[in-house]
Design a protein around this motif. Structure first.
Motif, PDB file in Angstrom:
ATOM      1  N   ARG A  13     -15.380 -13.016  13.397  1.00  0.00           N
ATOM      2  CA  ARG A  13     -16.339 -14.061  13.067  1.00  0.00           C
ATOM      3  C   ARG A  13     -17.628 -13.675  13.761  1.00  0.00           C
ATOM      4  NH1 ARG A  13     -16.787 -20.601  14.243  1.00  0.00           N
ATOM      5  NH2 ARG A  13     -18.476 -20.809  12.713  1.00  0.00           N
ATOM      6  N   TYR A  14     -18.684 -13.409  12.991  1.00  0.00           N
ATOM      7  CA  TYR A  14     -19.923 -12.899  13.570  1.00  0.00           C
ATOM      8  C   TYR A  14     -20.467 -13.847  14.636  1.00  0.00           C
ATOM      9  CZ  TYR A  14     -24.524 -10.780  13.927  1.00  0.00           C
ATOM     10  OH  TYR A  14     -25.656 -10.174  14.404  1.00  0.00           O
ATOM     11  N   LYS A  15     -20.754 -13.314  15.804  1.00  0.00           N
ATOM     12  CA  LYS A  15     -21.261 -14.054  16.968  1.00  0.00           C
ATOM     13  C   LYS A  15     -20.266 -15.087  17.494  1.00  0.00           C
ATOM     14  CE  LYS A  15     -26.056 -14.246  15.362  1.00  0.00           C
ATOM     15  NZ  LYS A  15     -27.173 -15.141  15.093  1.00  0.00           N
ATOM     16  N   GLY A  16     -19.096 -15.181  16.899  1.00  0.00           N
ATOM     17  CA  GLY A  16     -18.173 -16.245  17.285  1.00  0.00           C
ATOM     18  C   GLY A  16     -18.587 -17.598  16.732  1.00  0.00           C
ATOM     19  N   SER A  17     -19.732 -17.647  16.053  1.00  0.00           N
ATOM     20  CA  SER A  17     -20.230 -18.929  15.551  1.00  0.00           C
ATOM     21  C   SER A  17     -20.793 -18.819  14.141  1.00  0.00           C
ATOM     22  CB  SER A  17     -21.325 -19.450  16.483  1.00  0.00           C
ATOM     23  OG  SER A  17     -22.394 -18.513  16.535  1.00  0.00           O
ATOM     24  N   GLY A  18     -20.793 -17.592  13.580  1.00  0.00           N
ATOM     25  CA  GLY A  18     -21.386 -17.383  12.255  1.00  0.00           C
ATOM     26  C   GLY A  18     -20.330 -17.179  11.183  1.00  0.00           C
ATOM     27  N   ALA A  19     -20.630 -16.293  10.245  1.00  0.00           N
ATOM     28  CA  ALA A  19     -19.753 -16.081   9.103  1.00  0.00           C
ATOM     29  C   ALA A  19     -18.487 -15.317   9.506  1.00  0.00           C
ATOM     30  CB  ALA A  19     -20.501 -15.300   8.030  1.00  0.00           C
ATOM     31  N   TRP A  20     -17.398 -15.626   8.800  1.00  0.00           N
ATOM     32  CA  TRP A  20     -16.146 -14.896   8.977  1.00  0.00           C
ATOM     33  C   TRP A  20     -16.117 -13.740   7.983  1.00  0.00           C
ATOM     34  CZ3 TRP A  20     -16.618 -20.127   9.530  1.00  0.00           C
ATOM     35  CH2 TRP A  20     -15.992 -20.738  10.615  1.00  0.00           C
ATOM     36  N   CYS A  21     -15.636 -12.597   8.442  1.00  0.00           N
ATOM     37  CA  CYS A  21     -15.559 -11.460   7.533  1.00  0.00           C
ATOM     38  C   CYS A  21     -14.370 -10.576   7.908  1.00  0.00           C
ATOM     39  CB  CYS A  21     -16.855 -10.636   7.578  1.00  0.00           C
ATOM     40  SG  CYS A  21     -16.900  -9.284   6.393  1.00  0.00           S
ATOM     41  N   ALA A  22     -13.641 -10.134   6.896  1.00  0.00           N
ATOM     42  CA  ALA A  22     -12.549  -9.180   7.108  1.00  0.00           C
ATOM     43  C   ALA A  22     -12.755  -8.013   6.164  1.00  0.00           C
ATOM     44  CB  ALA A  22     -11.200  -9.839   6.841  1.00  0.00           C
ATOM     45  N   ALA A  23     -12.348  -6.836   6.624  1.00  0.00           N
ATOM     46  CA  ALA A  23     -12.490  -5.630   5.813  1.00  0.00           C
ATOM     47  C   ALA A  23     -11.191  -4.836   5.836  1.00  0.00           C
ATOM     48  CB  ALA A  23     -13.627  -4.761   6.354  1.00  0.00           C
ATOM     49  N   VAL A  24     -10.871  -4.244   4.706  1.00  0.00           N
ATOM     50  CA  VAL A  24      -9.792  -3.265   4.623  1.00  0.00           C
ATOM     51  C   VAL A  24     -10.414  -1.981   4.093  1.00  0.00           C
ATOM     52  CG1 VAL A  24      -7.608  -2.622   3.523  1.00  0.00           C
ATOM     53  CG2 VAL A  24      -8.003  -4.994   4.238  1.00  0.00           C
ATOM     54  N   ALA A  25     -10.084  -0.866   4.746  1.00  0.00           N
ATOM     55  CA  ALA A  25     -10.613   0.432   4.316  1.00  0.00           C
ATOM     56  C   ALA A  25      -9.476   1.341   3.884  1.00  0.00           C
ATOM     57  CB  ALA A  25     -11.399   1.093   5.447  1.00  0.00           C
ATOM     58  N   GLU A  26      -9.762   2.145   2.874  1.00  0.00           N
ATOM     59  CA  GLU A  26      -8.851   3.220   2.489  1.00  0.00           C
ATOM     60  C   GLU A  26      -9.606   4.522   2.665  1.00  0.00           C
ATOM     61  OE1 GLU A  26      -6.441   3.074  -1.264  1.00  0.00           O
ATOM     62  OE2 GLU A  26      -7.725   4.782  -1.760  1.00  0.00           O
ATOM     63  N   VAL A  27      -9.062   5.412   3.491  1.00  0.00           N
ATOM     64  CA  VAL A  27      -9.757   6.677   3.743  1.00  0.00           C
ATOM     65  C   VAL A  27      -8.888   7.846   3.322  1.00  0.00           C
ATOM     66  CG1 VAL A  27     -10.973   5.671   5.715  1.00  0.00           C
ATOM     67  CG2 VAL A  27      -8.912   7.063   6.110  1.00  0.00           C
ATOM     68  N   ARG A  49       0.836  -1.204   0.000  1.00  0.00           N
ATOM     69  CA  ARG A  49       0.000   0.000   0.000  1.00  0.00           C
ATOM     70  C   ARG A  49       0.876   1.261   0.000  1.00  0.00           C
ATOM     71  NH1 ARG A  49       0.357  -2.155   4.963  1.00  0.00           N
ATOM     72  NH2 ARG A  49       0.428  -0.845   6.825  1.00  0.00           N
ATOM     73  N   ALA A  50       0.399   2.227  -0.770  1.00  0.00           N
ATOM     74  CA  ALA A  50       1.174   3.459  -0.925  1.00  0.00           C
ATOM     75  C   ALA A  50       0.926   4.374   0.272  1.00  0.00           C
ATOM     76  CB  ALA A  50       0.757   4.150  -2.219  1.00  0.00           C
ATOM     77  N   ARG A  51       1.977   4.996   0.752  1.00  0.00           N
ATOM     78  CA  ARG A  51       1.828   5.969   1.829  1.00  0.00           C
ATOM     79  C   ARG A  51       1.681   7.344   1.191  1.00  0.00           C
ATOM     80  NH1 ARG A  51       0.725   3.493   6.263  1.00  0.00           N
ATOM     81  NH2 ARG A  51       0.990   5.573   7.105  1.00  0.00           N
ATOM     82  N   ALA A  52       0.633   8.046   1.552  1.00  0.00           N
ATOM     83  CA  ALA A  52       0.456   9.400   1.010  1.00  0.00           C
ATOM     84  C   ALA A  52      -0.182  10.258   2.080  1.00  0.00           C
ATOM     85  CB  ALA A  52      -0.424   9.356  -0.235  1.00  0.00           C
ATOM     86  N   GLU A  53       0.117  11.531   2.028  1.00  0.00           N
ATOM     87  CA  GLU A  53      -0.420  12.504   2.982  1.00  0.00           C
ATOM     88  C   GLU A  53      -1.952  12.431   3.026  1.00  0.00           C
ATOM     89  OE1 GLU A  53       1.534  14.734   4.690  1.00  0.00           O
ATOM     90  OE2 GLU A  53      -0.182  15.702   5.647  1.00  0.00           O
ATOM     91  N   GLY A  54      -2.497  12.260   4.214  1.00  0.00           N
ATOM     92  CA  GLY A  54      -3.947  12.302   4.359  1.00  0.00           C
ATOM     93  C   GLY A  54      -4.672  11.027   3.967  1.00  0.00           C
ATOM     94  N   ILE A  55      -3.915  10.011   3.502  1.00  0.00           N
ATOM     95  CA  ILE A  55      -4.536   8.747   3.107  1.00  0.00           C
ATOM     96  C   ILE A  55      -4.167   7.696   4.152  1.00  0.00           C
ATOM     97  CG2 ILE A  55      -4.667   6.958   1.307  1.00  0.00           C
ATOM     98  CD1 ILE A  55      -5.630   9.639   0.302  1.00  0.00           C
ATOM     99  N   GLY A  56      -5.136   6.874   4.538  1.00  0.00           N
ATOM    100  CA  GLY A  56      -4.837   5.832   5.519  1.00  0.00           C
ATOM    101  C   GLY A  56      -5.520   4.527   5.166  1.00  0.00           C
ATOM    102  N   HIS A  57      -4.938   3.439   5.687  1.00  0.00           N
ATOM    103  CA  HIS A  57      -5.508   2.107   5.472  1.00  0.00           C
ATOM    104  C   HIS A  57      -5.707   1.424   6.816  1.00  0.00           C
ATOM    105  CE1 HIS A  57      -3.667   3.048   1.589  1.00  0.00           C
ATOM    106  NE2 HIS A  57      -4.626   2.281   1.074  1.00  0.00           N
ATOM    107  N   GLY A  58      -6.797   0.694   6.933  1.00  0.00           N
ATOM    108  CA  GLY A  58      -7.059  -0.013   8.190  1.00  0.00           C
ATOM    109  C   GLY A  58      -7.728  -1.340   7.931  1.00  0.00           C
ATOM    110  N   ILE A  59      -7.585  -2.226   8.944  1.00  0.00           N
ATOM    111  CA  ILE A  59      -8.154  -3.575   8.842  1.00  0.00           C
ATOM    112  C   ILE A  59      -9.135  -3.799   9.984  1.00  0.00           C
ATOM    113  CG2 ILE A  59      -7.638  -6.049   8.806  1.00  0.00           C
ATOM    114  CD1 ILE A  59      -4.886  -5.524   8.017  1.00  0.00           C
ATOM    115  N   GLY A  60     -10.147  -4.595   9.730  1.00  0.00           N
ATOM    116  CA  GLY A  60     -11.034  -5.088  10.786  1.00  0.00           C
ATOM    117  C   GLY A  60     -11.433  -6.502  10.439  1.00  0.00           C
ATOM    118  N   CYS A  61     -11.655  -7.318  11.467  1.00  0.00           N
ATOM    119  CA  CYS A  61     -11.896  -8.731  11.200  1.00  0.00           C
ATOM    120  C   CYS A  61     -12.682  -9.331  12.351  1.00  0.00           C
ATOM    121  CB  CYS A  61     -10.530  -9.413  11.086  1.00  0.00           C
ATOM    122  SG  CYS A  61     -10.597 -11.174  10.790  1.00  0.00           S
TER     123      CYS A  61
END
Lengths: 154, 641
Positions: B491-505, B477-489
């Protein structure tokens, strides 16, 4: 006692109507209740969500805040009166979840494509900006409008 | 009979689950078609109706495909005996939504479009707050208004019946103006998640608290009250006749609603028929059940006639239940190498469910406001084993040496609390995933690596994390002024679907989410495009919640964010580009509707921290909050014990 009123002329989806109604009746009510065109949806009644948009002489406008007298003699197009091309593009992109906001979006898209047959993505987003979608179908809707443009829909 | 063959060779199938805009009827048609060995155009899944059953509870918790879908498959497989297995299977294919062509053509599709013969139009006015006292009600002008057939008052509840929608709207406006309320009387107090009066409860505990701690990190995260904000106002139809009540509703739970309507009107359940008709998109316990009470209450004035009650936009944003405010305090004891020795999660929240069908009194707004008012049931939470409420996703999914998770129950919240998409998972995943980033940063570890290392026990979690990171180009990922990247992850309820997200803001005058990449594992996707739509929609809704949404209350305790102008949601120009990748697998199907919300808000918050080097721990991430966070010391989260 309600005074007798002059019928008000209105074109809707190519048909001419002479409507005997209170001139202050919202256009949305005229369409849904008097003409039984249920495709135009009530969302807020305040002109803020876009669900009730129709074309008035080709321009996309909220029908909940327009009165019958304000559109007297004008040509109104509702979602029922749109060409199939746009609708097919929405189906091809599966561009809805609940579909409640879809009619307004189809109308906004039709107005845009009449003005700009080959819009950019930014222009599509700008044209749809008065319309709220709560389900998060936005990317699909934008793709559907771009697809319709490529297919030559109006 | 759940499955019935018709004379034309089609098969009609009944389910107790309902279409909420999530594509359930399409997915269920696919499941039934496969189990019956029929092509999809020979199968019709009928809308739910208490007159026919089955009673499958509430359509909630991302459990419809997971549980009712499997029951449907069994019922259809049993009915298949004389069927012919000729049709190719459709489960696993992206069948286009069955309902969309009619909706795009503008055909009557929603409960608001129903118009049975003799339909009357009603409006019901609720007091502006739960405790507001009526000062004055001069309804004479309303009685005389055009088309008005009846004006009804019962305690603090008012209604008007008119001969048309237009007349009902005008009469309601007059009625609103005729009522004056004192909102100060009996006020509960300011809206805050902090007035916890319940004793702390232990949710989960593992391992022992260490004795030698190098340092302890602490942080507190909050989310506000959030509105369902459906685009279509709540609506119901009701008709009384011969001591029986027939109701048309877009409720999530028709049997639960029937039970509470019977309770409210002193009827046997068998005397009440509740039929489901689609409404606008539904994301939890909104006003659908309340408006059904309103319609039944008002229709009683004119027996034999169907009557429709439609809520206003202000009702929809101001009277329906809200997803409650929550606060989460996290602490992590670290050793000298930065390893987490002990993790503590303390949350404060009201209960997340005050749905009908579960209490001694009806969970229906109007029934608390009549001259003989019923007691409003308290919001409760299901046990964690059944998915929990506030504590949903509070137990960390990471391999940590030891933890303690506890909860304060806010027993008298200032607003009406009930189930909103993902319940407590939104706040808990936001807090945990933000805190993980803070720990990773404080210990000099890449946030993706930290997560990978702590997910060695969970291959499917690692897979979604790595897939999202790979599609987002995390490593390069490119580093640029004012741009950021983040992750979240998560497993819903600990027993449901797995999901991961990456955001660019992108940070500027406002925070803008430019792109989201999501990866999900829902096991067997009955309709992969339907799953993608749910993940994508969940991510966009979470972005809206994260950037913009908070219910506002005025000095008198009234909800003031009762218009779109005062409760803005994300618009087309603000919606990020969303990339969704599914990990396809033949494992049992898991619900997809709620998995994306927590990971998305966390990814966005982490991307903001990455862009600016400041941490905003209170949602929504407004410009004011971001500026305020910039003024705080950068080490706010870290304290050495």
């Amino acid at each position: 006692v309600i005074a007798a009123v002059e019928p008000i002329a209105l074109g809707v989806n190519g048909s001419r109507h002479a409507l005997q109604a209170d001139p202050k009746t919202p256009l949305l009510d005229v369409l849904r209740e008097m003409l039984r065109l249920k495709g135009t949806r009530l969302g807020c009644g305040e002109g803020e969500c876009g669900a009730c948009h129709v074309l008035v002489d080709g321009r996309s406008q909220a029908s909940c805040t327009l009165t019958l007298e304000a559109v007297a003699g004008r040509q109104v197009t509702t979602v029922e009166g749109l060409d199939a091309g746009l609708r097919e593009a929405f189906v091809a992109e599966q561009a809805a979840q609940c579909g409640y906001c879809s009619s307004g979006l189809l109308i906004a898209a039709a107005a845009l494509l009449r003005e700009r047959p080959a819009p950019t993505e930014a222009e599509v987003r700008a044209a749809l900006d008065p319309h709220l979608c709560r389900c998060g179908a936005h990317p699909r809707v934008v793709r559907a409008v771009l697809r319709a443009a490529r297919g030559g829909a109006r | 009979m759940r499955v019935q063959t018709q004379d034309d060779g089609t098969v009609q199938v009944r389910t107790g689950k309902v279409e909420l805009g999530q594509g359930l009827l399409t997915a269920f048609t696919q499941i039934a078609a496969d189990a019956l060995g029929l092509p999809v155009d020979k199968v019709r899944v009928l809308p739910a109706d208490t007159a026919f059953g089955p009673d499958e509870g509430v359509t909630s918790g991302s459990l419809s495909v997971q549980e009712a879908g499997m029951a449907l498959r069994r019922a259809c497989a049993e009915a298949r005996e004389q069927g012919i297995a000729a049709a190719p299977p459709v489960v696993g294919s992206p069948l286009p939504r069955i309902d969309l062509p009619a909706k795009f053509a503008g055909r009557p599709s929603f409960i608001q479009d129903l118009e049975p013969v003799g339909l009357l139009h009603g409006r019901v006015l609720h007091p502006p707050t739960g405790t507001a006292r009526l000062l004055e009600a001069d309804t004479r002008a309303v009685q005389r208004a055009p088309g008005v057939l009846a004006v009804k008052r019962d305690g603090r509840l008012f209604g008007v019946v008119a001969d048309s929608h237009t007349h009902a709207e005008r009469a309601a406006e007059l009625l609103r103006g005729a009522l004056r309320w004192d909102c100060e009387a009996g006020r509960i107090g300011p809206a805050a998640a902090d007035d916890a009066s319940g004793a702390p409860q232990l949710i989960d505990e593992r391992g022992l608290r260490p004795t030698v701690v190098h340092r302890t990190l602490k942080a507190r995260y909050t989310k506000p009250w959030i509105a369902h904000a459906s685009i279509g106002p709540a609506c119901a139809l009701a008709r009384w006749g011969a001591g029986r009540l027939h109701v048309w509703t877009h409720s999530q739970g028709i049997f639960n609603l029937r039970r509470d309507l019977a309770l409210a009107f002193g009827l046997a359940s068998e005397a009440v028929r509740v039929q489901h008709v689609e409404g606008a998109g539904c994301y939890g316990h909104n006003g659908a059940d309340d408006v059904a009470f309103d319609a039944a209450w008002l229709a009683r004035e004119i027996p034999g006639r169907p009557l429709r009650v439609l809520w206003s936009r202000a009702d929809e944003l101001g009277q329906a239940p809200f997803g409650p405010a929550m606060a989460v305090e996290l602490e992590a004891d670290l050793d000298a190498q930065g390893q987490v020795l002990h993790w503590r999660h303390r949350l404060r929240s009201p209960g997340h469910s005050s749905r009908p069908g579960r209490s001694a009194t009806p969970a229906l707004l109007g029934s608390w406001q009549t001259a003989q008012p019923c007691e409003p049931p308290a919001a409760i939470d299901m046990p964690l084993a059944s998915g929990g409420g506030a504590e949903r996703n509070a137990v960390p999914g990471y391999a940590l040496a030891a933890w303690q998770v506890s909860r304060h129950h806010v027993v008298a919240p200032a607003l009406r609390s009930s189930a909103l998409r993902s319940l407590g998972a939104y706040a808990n995943v936001f807090a945990i995933e933000s805190f993980v980033d803070e720990i990773a940063r404080a210990t000099g570890v890449d946030p993706l690596d930290w997560r990978r290392r702590h997910l060695r026990h969970d291959a499917r979690a690692r897979s979604v994390l790595e897939l999202a990171a790979q599609r987002a180009g995390w490593a390069t990922r490119a580093r640029a002024e004012g741009i950021g990247h983040g992750i979240g992850c998560a497993r819903y309820k600990g027993s449901g679907a797995w999901c991961a997200a990456v955001a660019e803001v992108e940070t500027g005058a406002t925070l803008r989410v430019r792109r989201l990449w999501l990866a999900a594992d829902v096991g067997l996707a009955v309709n992969p495009d339907g799953v993608v739509a749910q993940i994508e929609g969940g991510a966009i809704q979470a972005t809206s919640w994260a950037l913009k949404e908070a219910v506002q209350v005025d000095d008198a305790g009234r909800v003031s964010s009762d218009s779109w102008a005062r409760y803005p949601i994300l618009r087309f120009s603000e919606v990020p580009a969303v990339d969704v990748a599914l990990l396809l697998s033949p494992a049992p199907s898991l619900g997809a509707g709620e998995a994306a919300l927590g990971p998305t808000v966390a990814a966005v918050a982490n991307a903001l921290a990455d862009a600016l080097g400041v941490r905003v721990r209170d949602l929504p991430l407004t410009p004011e909050r971001i500026v305020a966070a910039m003024d705080e010391p950068a080490t706010a989260a870290t304290g050495i014990d």
